[in-house]
Design a protein around this motif. Structure first.
Motif, PDB file in Angstrom:
ATOM      1  N   PRO A  26      38.388 -34.276 112.057  1.00 49.44           N
ATOM      2  CA  PRO A  26      38.279 -32.902 112.651  1.00 49.44           C
ATOM      3  C   PRO A  26      39.349 -31.891 112.474  1.00 49.44           C
ATOM      4  CG  PRO A  26      37.609 -34.728 114.135  1.00 49.44           C
ATOM      5  CD  PRO A  26      38.174 -35.017 112.866  1.00 49.44           C
ATOM      6  N   LEU A  27      40.396 -32.297 112.519  1.00 49.25           N
ATOM      7  CA  LEU A  27      41.446 -31.555 112.011  1.00 49.25           C
ATOM      8  C   LEU A  27      41.549 -30.801 110.819  1.00 49.25           C
ATOM      9  CD1 LEU A  27      43.983 -30.681 113.926  1.00 49.25           C
ATOM     10  CD2 LEU A  27      45.266 -32.360 112.606  1.00 49.25           C
TER      11      LEU A  27
ATOM     12  N   ARG B 108      39.021 -28.124 110.439  1.00 50.81           N
ATOM     13  CA  ARG B 108      39.318 -27.033 110.954  1.00 50.81           C
ATOM     14  C   ARG B 108      40.422 -26.112 110.124  1.00 50.81           C
ATOM     15  NH1 ARG B 108      41.791 -27.717 116.581  1.00 50.81           N
ATOM     16  NH2 ARG B 108      40.305 -29.485 116.683  1.00 50.81           N
TER      17      ARG B 108
ATOM     18  N   GLY C 137      33.393 -34.674 125.482  1.00 53.28           N
ATOM     19  CA  GLY C 137      33.590 -33.124 125.080  1.00 53.28           C
ATOM     20  C   GLY C 137      34.743 -32.495 126.066  1.00 53.28           C
ATOM     21  N   LEU C 138      34.927 -33.464 127.150  1.00 53.71           N
ATOM     22  CA  LEU C 138      35.899 -32.662 128.089  1.00 53.71           C
ATOM     23  C   LEU C 138      36.681 -33.976 128.503  1.00 53.71           C
ATOM     24  CD1 LEU C 138      33.280 -30.455 130.203  1.00 53.71           C
ATOM     25  CD2 LEU C 138      35.214 -29.522 128.859  1.00 53.71           C
TER      26      LEU C 138
ATOM     27  N   ASP D  43      42.848 -26.839 131.716  1.00 56.42           N
ATOM     28  CA  ASP D  43      43.432 -27.673 130.623  1.00 56.42           C
ATOM     29  C   ASP D  43      42.248 -28.156 129.540  1.00 56.42           C
ATOM     30  OD1 ASP D  43      45.937 -27.391 131.831  1.00 56.42           O
ATOM     31  OD2 ASP D  43      46.249 -29.507 132.065  1.00 56.42           O
ATOM     32  N   ASN D  44      41.004 -27.909 130.062  1.00 54.30           N
ATOM     33  CA  ASN D  44      40.135 -28.491 129.434  1.00 54.30           C
ATOM     34  C   ASN D  44      39.563 -27.351 128.489  1.00 54.30           C
ATOM     35  OD1 ASN D  44      38.498 -30.953 129.505  1.00 54.30           O
ATOM     36  ND2 ASN D  44      38.619 -30.558 131.788  1.00 54.30           N
TER      37      ASN D  44
ATOM     38  N   MET E 145      42.008 -25.620 126.894  1.00 53.48           N
ATOM     39  CA  MET E 145      42.963 -25.799 126.017  1.00 53.48           C
ATOM     40  C   MET E 145      42.663 -26.563 124.747  1.00 53.48           C
ATOM     41  SD  MET E 145      46.686 -25.267 127.640  1.00 53.48           S
ATOM     42  CE  MET E 145      46.683 -27.058 128.327  1.00 53.48           C
ATOM     43  N   LEU E 146      41.563 -27.414 125.065  1.00 53.76           N
ATOM     44  CA  LEU E 146      41.469 -28.553 124.359  1.00 53.76           C
ATOM     45  C   LEU E 146      41.529 -28.142 122.877  1.00 53.76           C
ATOM     46  CD1 LEU E 146      39.224 -31.022 126.178  1.00 53.76           C
ATOM     47  CD2 LEU E 146      41.249 -31.653 125.191  1.00 53.76           C
ATOM     48  N   ARG E 147      40.673 -27.216 122.352  1.00 56.36           N
ATOM     49  CA  ARG E 147      40.404 -26.760 121.255  1.00 56.36           C
ATOM     50  C   ARG E 147      41.574 -25.924 120.676  1.00 56.36           C
ATOM     51  NH1 ARG E 147      36.706 -29.047 117.784  1.00 56.36           N
ATOM     52  NH2 ARG E 147      34.709 -29.032 119.062  1.00 56.36           N
TER      53      ARG E 147
ATOM     54  N   TYR F 120      45.099 -25.917 122.126  1.00 55.19           N
ATOM     55  CA  TYR F 120      46.419 -25.895 122.513  1.00 55.19           C
ATOM     56  C   TYR F 120      47.362 -26.037 121.463  1.00 55.19           C
ATOM     57  CZ  TYR F 120      46.805 -30.769 120.975  1.00 55.19           C
ATOM     58  OH  TYR F 120      46.814 -32.025 120.105  1.00 55.19           O
ATOM     59  N   LYS F 121      47.135 -26.506 120.250  1.00 59.30           N
ATOM     60  CA  LYS F 121      47.891 -26.578 119.168  1.00 59.30           C
ATOM     61  C   LYS F 121      48.427 -25.401 118.552  1.00 59.30           C
ATOM     62  CE  LYS F 121      48.305 -30.906 116.747  1.00 59.30           C
ATOM     63  NZ  LYS F 121      47.426 -31.753 116.564  1.00 59.30           N
ATOM     64  N   LYS F 122      47.854 -24.292 118.871  1.00 59.58           N
ATOM     65  CA  LYS F 122      48.151 -22.861 118.285  1.00 59.58           C
ATOM     66  C   LYS F 122      49.623 -22.424 118.376  1.00 59.58           C
ATOM     67  CE  LYS F 122      43.803 -20.977 117.675  1.00 59.58           C
ATOM     68  NZ  LYS F 122      42.640 -20.086 118.491  1.00 59.58           N
TER      69      LYS F 122
ATOM     70  N   ARG G 123      33.426 -22.966 126.317  1.00 56.34           N
ATOM     71  CA  ARG G 123      34.560 -23.330 125.661  1.00 56.34           C
ATOM     72  C   ARG G 123      34.170 -23.404 124.116  1.00 56.34           C
ATOM     73  NH1 ARG G 123      36.847 -28.902 125.837  1.00 56.34           N
ATOM     74  NH2 ARG G 123      35.388 -29.105 123.839  1.00 56.34           N
ATOM     75  N   GLU G 124      33.174 -24.147 123.768  1.00 54.16           N
ATOM     76  CA  GLU G 124      32.612 -24.173 122.366  1.00 54.16           C
ATOM     77  C   GLU G 124      32.220 -22.759 121.842  1.00 54.16           C
ATOM     78  OE1 GLU G 124      32.847 -27.091 120.449  1.00 54.16           O
ATOM     79  OE2 GLU G 124      34.154 -27.347 122.148  1.00 54.16           O
TER      80      GLU G 124
END
Lengths: 511, 369
Positions: free
Chosen positions: A330-331, A334, A351-352, A360-361, A363-365, A367-369, A417-418
């Motif tokens: 998945p990474l 993206r 999904g959550l 926080d949910n 952020m799942l997609r 948070y890494k930014k 979120r999606e």
């Protein structure tokens, strides 16, 4: 005339506000095989669970050999000689077949030799092929099923219920099972078999009872019916839902799926030469009986499922380049700049995160930014507030753990979120399952909005009325392969229902 | 509404999970307080029955164990700090649902690494260099001991509980072996090392021997709280612990997170080993960790993995342990009676969590509805 082996009269059961069974009537005579037919969620398993003592009916009566009985526990069911073979086997892996079969029997001394002899006798009588000393973990799926069947026969069952027994079997194994069932029938046993496959219904059963959305539609004699009549009984007349549907604008090939093949951990072929194209600005429906490969298909696209062969080509509208997403994580997907959103079937398990709050949910997609080692909760908080107000999520606050929300609200959070990720491909698996009417329409509207924005939407659904009114094209899957691709505007429920239950043609198609 | 033909036999009571947010905070603390009162009552009965002592005097001694004198107070703080340190070490792993039962061994290996340097080059290099080298060696040792089971778990999905548990025994045997080599007399007890030169001893701060350890652990507590709550790593740990499927779905490299988290967990255990050798004991034995590697699990769970609450829970345990020792010496009792008393108190405290999460409905109550 002899009293029927089992008779149900006006059985009803509801869970909360959902009615699972409403006034169901069934009769099975001695030496008869009854098929119970119905779509997903039509209440077949609930009904069978009531006969086998797992649930207790809200209303109605059950008669065994003409006498009214009360079945409160699985033990009561055993006492009335009813045995159920569940879809998911209930066996102890490290025990042998014989040990599993005698497990839990109180009225006899544990004597494995004697039991083994008894098991051998049953096997010979009905033509089972089993080694009683073999351990369960060494067995194939079909052998495990045999153990389950012998287990109920060993307990003296005269009424056998099989919940989708052929779903996990190869055609050869199915034939073997049917031969055994026929022999049991000759021996005077009554058998109820749940299945979706029409050709099997026609080949094995004497009578077919059809359920639709929890209601009893009718029983017909197999000899006097045919596939199209059964399909119509199963899917019903078309109901108009008035879902808006616009014409696709400038559709372009966004995702080209080419000959995907996938074998799962049980060694079963779950995707068999699957090919189709998802276009931008279109909603592509995926129809099929549950477990026909829909889950594996979506997970393969999302980078979560290993494939044996095939390609998943993504045409990037920004760069005009094409990438093969197969075997990418998945990474990596993206990082390729593929904006793929995925609303999985298992909302809280995939999904959550149930124990995390809405912020926080969100952020799942994302948070890494950014380079900081710390989390940035400001933007997710704004997003959470926006999703809650736009989609009318009813929640005590954005700091409430999502597992405390109702099913519909959980789904709104996930879909919100999606969609916020501005996807170019949006995949949604059963996005309205368990949702009330209003929430369902809200989800349809969101999908339509995305379509109008030029997103390629893939919608896996179970309600054929919805698929026909919402989608532009429908891919129908059956046993892991595509049994047809139809235009949703001109297709009928009967046509799709027929394709869903069509027998898989094996892997020799020269397409 | 439905009339089953037979009268259904209803049990006298049944247990229901409390609905969300049903219990206000004050009520949950009331339940805990009642539990402690009950535990003291049961303790009193046991004391009277087994020892014929006045329970009030015994409870007095329990208090004195930690607050009887300045020295006792500092001792209690030192115990608290070490227990808290190990609890902080295992918390990220446990939050990730990686059951690290090997803290005991990771601490011991950390101590052993420090001791090797202290014993062999203690007099040959400057003290500051020695202490820093000991620190680095201890952390490295702890990391290795934590990393091995983590790699096996990530690569081959081995059972981490068994693996970490077995690593403890290896550590214990290594320490026994080292003592055998270092102590020529064949005694299994090693005396203070470098007691004349104090090489590798952390100096007293403000005249307090234990203050250094306490400050380090306090800083660590704040660090761990922030790490778990506000860092990206901490977020990944939570997601992996809650649902591996979700982690994969959003593209977290689960293996990497497991390995990284166990490196941290092992490193802090190693640090605890260093603090024990350089800060307080200046010697080594196979019982140096004193079971804290396991007690830490209780501290961490009781606090629901919140480092600040862990200060309270580790205080509770340290307080009970000191008090138990005090009771044993004051009344000339076997240490077992003290252990029995702490056992009873902890049992009630943990048991009270059941009543906070579940509700008991009696038959009569149900019919009211």
């Amino acid at each position: 005339m002899e009293a029927p082996a089992i008779e149900l009269r006006n059985i009803s059961k509801s869970f909360g506000y959902i009615t699972a069974n409403k006034n169901i009537n069934l009769t099975v005579n001695k030496g008869e095989i009854l098929s119970l037919l119905g779509e997903n969620g039509s209440g077949k398993t609930t009904l069978m669970n009531m006969i086998s003592g797992i649930y207790y009916p809200d209303a109605g009566q059950i008669f065994i050999d003409g006498k009214e009985v009360v079945i409160k526990t699985p033990k009561d069911a055993f006492d009335y000689r009813i045995g159920m073979i569940h879809q998911h086997f209930k066996l102890v892996d490290i025990f042998s077949a014989a040990e599993n079969i005698v497990l839990g029997l109180r009225n006899e001394k544990f004597n494995i030799k004697q039991s083994t002899a008894q098991i051998k006798k049953i096997s010979e009588q009905y033509g089972f092929d089993i080694d009683p000393s073999k351990k369960i973990y060494e067995m194939s799926v079909s052998e495990k099923q045999t153990v389950e069947i012998i287990k109920v026969l060993y307990r003296g069952a005269d009424i056998l219920i099989l919940d989708e027994p052929t779903a996990v079997l190869t055609p050869q194994e199915t034939e073997k099972l049917f031969a055994v069932l026929r022999r049991m029938k000759e021996d005077g046993k009554s058998i109820i078999i749940i299945t979706h496959k029409l050709h099997e219904v026609l080949s094995i059963s004497d009578k077919v009872a059809v359920l639709r959305k929890g209601e009893y539609i009718g029983t017909v004699n197999t000899a006097e019916t045919n596939e199209s009549e059964l399909t119509e009984m199963m899917v019903g007349k078309k109901i108009s839902l008035n879902i808006d549907r616009s014409e696709p604008v400038d559709p372009q090939d966004r995702l080209v799926i080419n000959k995907l093949n996938c074998i799962n951990s049980d060694g079963l072929k779950v995707l068999d030469n699957v090919s189709f194209t998802a276009k931008s600005g279109e909603i592509l429906g995926v129809a099929g009986i549950a477990g026909s490969g829909q889950k594996e298909l979506l997970e393969a696209i999302a980078g979560l499922q290993k494939l044996e062969s095939g390609e998943i080509i993504y045409n990037n509208p920004k760069t005009n380049s094409s990438d093969n997403l197969r075997d990418k994580t998945p990474l990596q997907i993206r990082e390729l700049g593929v904006r793929l959103s995925f609303v999985p079937e298992d909302r809280l398990g995939m999904g959550l995160v149930g124990n995390m709050d809405i912020v926080d949910n969100m952020m799942l997609r994302s948070y890494k930014k950014g380079k900081s080692v710390f989390l940035e909760r400001k933007k997710p908080r704004t997003l959470a507030e926006k999703v809650v107000s736009d989609l009318e999520v009813s929640t005590p606050g954005i700091e409430t753990p999502v597992r405390r929300l109702s099913g519909g609200n959980v789904q709104k959070v996930l879909v919100g979120r999606e969609i916020a990720a501005a996807p170019t491909v949006l995949m949604a698996a059963y996005p309205v399952r368990g949702l009330d009417i209003n929430s369902s329409y809200l989800i349809y509207n969101l999908l339509n909005e995305q379509k109008e924005k030029g997103v390629a939407v893939i919608f896996v659904g179970e309600d054929l009325d919805v698929l026909i009114e919402l989608c532009d094209k429908i891919v129908v899957m059956s046993s892991g392969s595509v049994s047809g691709i139809v235009d949703a505007r001109t297709s009928t429920k009967e046509e799709i229902g027929f394709l869903m239950t069509k027998k898989a043609e094996g892997g020799n198609s020269n397409e | 509404m439905n009339n089953p033909k037979e009268k259904i036999h209803e049990p006298l009571f049944h247990i229901v999970k409390r609905s969300k947010d049903a219990l206000p905070l004050w009520k949950s603390w009331l339940i805990r307080a009642i539990a402690i009162v009950f535990s003291l009552l049961v303790c009193s009965v046991i004391i009277v029955l087994l020892t014929n002592q006045n329970p009030l005097e015994v409870f007095g001694a329990l208090l004195k164990g930690s607050f009887g004198s300045e020295r006792k107070f500092w001792n209690m703080l030192q115990n608290l700090a070490m227990l808290l340190c190990i609890s902080l070490a295992i918390t990220p792993a446990f939050k990730m649902k990686f059951w690290n039962l090997g803290a005991e061994g990771q601490v011991l290996i950390g101590s052993l690494c420090s001791m090797v340097l202290m014993f062999t080059v203690g007099d040959k290099i400057p003290n500051l260099v020695l202490i820093l080298a000991m620190l680095a060696a201890s952390i490295l040792g702890g990391i290795i001991w934590g990393l091995i089971p983590a790699v096996f778990k990530a690569k081959w999905n081995t059972n981490e509980s068994l693996f970490t548990l077995m690593m403890n025994y290896i550590a214990i045997q290594l320490v026994s072996f080292a003592i055998m080599v270092w102590v020529p007399s064949g005694s299994s007890v090693m005396g203070l090392v470098n007691s004349s030169t104090k090489a590798g001893w952390i100096p007293d701060i403000f005249g307090q021997k234990y203050l250094f350890n306490i400050i380090v652990v306090a800083a660590l507590t704040v660090f761990m709280f922030v790490y778990l709550k506000s860092s990206k790593h901490g977020y990944e740990i939570s997601v992996v612990g809650e649902s591996e499927n979700t982690a994969k779905y959003i593209g977290i490299n689960v293996k990497k997170v497991i390995i990284r988290t166990m490196i941290l967990s092992g490193a802090i255990c190693g640090l605890a080993g260093f603090l024990l050798v350089a800060g307080t004991n200046h010697t080594i034995s196979k019982d140096l960790a004193g079971g804290n590697g396991f007690t830490a699990i209780m501290v961490s769970w009781l606090a629901k993995f919140n480092p600040f609450v862990m200060v309270i829970t580790s205080f509770l345990i340290a307080f009970l342990q000191r008090g138990a020792g005090e009771i044993a010496t004051n009344f000339n009792l076997n240490t077992s009676i003290a252990d029995i008393l702490t056992g009873i108190i902890i049992f009630f405290i943990i048991g009270s969590e059941f009543f906070i999460n579940y509700q008991i409905k009696t038959k009569a109550k149900k019919e009211d509805k």
